[in-house]
Write a protein that holds these residues in place. Sequence first.
Motif, PDB file in Angstrom:
ATOM      1  N   LEU A 131      52.702 -23.713 -37.639  1.00 55.07           N
ATOM      2  CA  LEU A 131      53.763 -22.666 -37.685  1.00 55.07           C
ATOM      3  C   LEU A 131      53.769 -21.791 -36.513  1.00 55.07           C
ATOM      4  N   ALA A 132      52.458 -21.536 -36.143  1.00 54.24           N
ATOM      5  CA  ALA A 132      52.485 -20.640 -34.757  1.00 54.24           C
ATOM      6  C   ALA A 132      52.778 -21.564 -33.442  1.00 54.24           C
ATOM      7  N   PHE A 133      52.208 -22.960 -33.595  1.00 53.13           N
ATOM      8  CA  PHE A 133      52.836 -23.399 -32.306  1.00 53.13           C
ATOM      9  C   PHE A 133      54.453 -23.741 -32.283  1.00 53.13           C
ATOM     10  N   SER A 134      55.008 -23.996 -33.388  1.00 51.86           N
ATOM     11  CA  SER A 134      56.395 -24.237 -33.498  1.00 51.86           C
ATOM     12  C   SER A 134      57.206 -22.848 -33.185  1.00 51.86           C
ATOM     13  N   VAL A 135      56.597 -21.848 -33.650  1.00 47.21           N
ATOM     14  CA  VAL A 135      57.329 -20.589 -33.057  1.00 47.21           C
ATOM     15  C   VAL A 135      57.041 -20.312 -31.679  1.00 47.21           C
ATOM     16  N   SER A 136      55.935 -20.769 -31.145  1.00 43.16           N
ATOM     17  CA  SER A 136      55.734 -20.377 -29.814  1.00 43.16           C
ATOM     18  C   SER A 136      56.689 -21.230 -28.939  1.00 43.16           C
ATOM     19  N   MET A 137      56.686 -22.401 -29.249  1.00 39.10           N
ATOM     20  CA  MET A 137      57.597 -23.466 -28.602  1.00 39.10           C
ATOM     21  C   MET A 137      59.254 -23.352 -28.852  1.00 39.10           C
ATOM     22  N   GLY A 138      59.640 -22.459 -30.087  1.00 40.20           N
ATOM     23  CA  GLY A 138      60.749 -22.147 -30.168  1.00 40.20           C
ATOM     24  C   GLY A 138      61.322 -21.262 -29.314  1.00 40.20           C
ATOM     25  N   ILE A 139      60.775 -20.391 -28.608  1.00 42.23           N
ATOM     26  CA  ILE A 139      61.157 -19.236 -27.898  1.00 42.23           C
ATOM     27  C   ILE A 139      60.978 -19.705 -26.531  1.00 42.23           C
ATOM     28  N   GLU A 140      61.693 -19.786 -25.545  1.00 38.60           N
ATOM     29  CA  GLU A 140      61.775 -20.358 -24.142  1.00 38.60           C
ATOM     30  C   GLU A 140      61.003 -19.228 -23.312  1.00 38.60           C
ATOM     31  N   PHE A 141      59.958 -19.464 -22.703  1.00 41.37           N
ATOM     32  CA  PHE A 141      59.094 -18.381 -21.946  1.00 41.37           C
ATOM     33  C   PHE A 141      59.139 -18.957 -20.454  1.00 41.37           C
ATOM     34  N   ASP A 142      58.671 -18.417 -19.417  1.00 41.14           N
ATOM     35  CA  ASP A 142      58.609 -18.635 -18.185  1.00 41.14           C
ATOM     36  C   ASP A 142      57.220 -19.304 -17.841  1.00 41.14           C
ATOM     37  N   ILE A 143      56.138 -18.705 -18.755  1.00 42.31           N
ATOM     38  CA  ILE A 143      54.738 -19.002 -18.553  1.00 42.31           C
ATOM     39  C   ILE A 143      54.178 -19.152 -19.815  1.00 42.31           C
ATOM     40  N   TYR A 144      53.815 -20.400 -20.252  1.00 37.57           N
ATOM     41  CA  TYR A 144      53.096 -20.613 -21.508  1.00 37.57           C
ATOM     42  C   TYR A 144      51.584 -20.578 -21.367  1.00 37.57           C
TER      43      TYR A 144
END
Length: 221
Positions: A131-144
């Motif tokens: 769940l946490a990985f999917s939420v993280s990837m579902g938001i477009e960040f400039d730095i991951y």
Amino acid sequence: MIEFRNVTKSFVTDSRTRTVISDLTLKLEGRRSLGLLGRNGAGKSTLLSMIAGTSEPTTGQIITQGRVSWPVGFAGSFHPDLTGLQNCRFIARIYGVDTDALVDFVEEFADLGSHFRLPLRTYSSGMKSRLAFSVSMGIEFDIYLVDEITAVGDAAFRASSDRLFRERTKSASAVVCSHSLDQIKLLCDCALVFGPNDIRFFEDLDDAIRTHRQNMAQIRR
């Protein structure tokens, strides 16, 4: 872009000062994926937390441009009594992204089935990580920022996670902490090696991995 200006991080335990990062100076331009290599306790996760802003350098500055993710896959901010769906909606509102779009993405990618609508306290650790990985990837960040997370789940989920992460970093930077050298090779194009006495930056990933292996061999002797 991430820039470290004379960054030092020290901890005081039992009246003794331990420095894990000393006078680090480095400028990482956009669309680079930096791997962090070193033994446990060398300071890799500490560096990630300072980039994320959850920890401050003892001295020096870390300058970032653009929106920085929390450590990808970190589930510690989820509310245990909310469902996976409700946690997604809450995070979407915090980050100002389309709520329905994030929920749809996470529900499909995490593939939690009916558990997506159950309280988080009923999840296994692996389900929380998905769940946490999917939420993280579902938001477009400039730095991951990534701390071992794509190692979770079965082989199919790991492969999907790696593909998605590589797609995201086509237009973003990343800092990846992993004990898997294969994963570092797959996801990164340069590296910081946390050695016994210093931290060295390598443009050549093969040189970085070779130096890391030599350092680990010396520790085992």
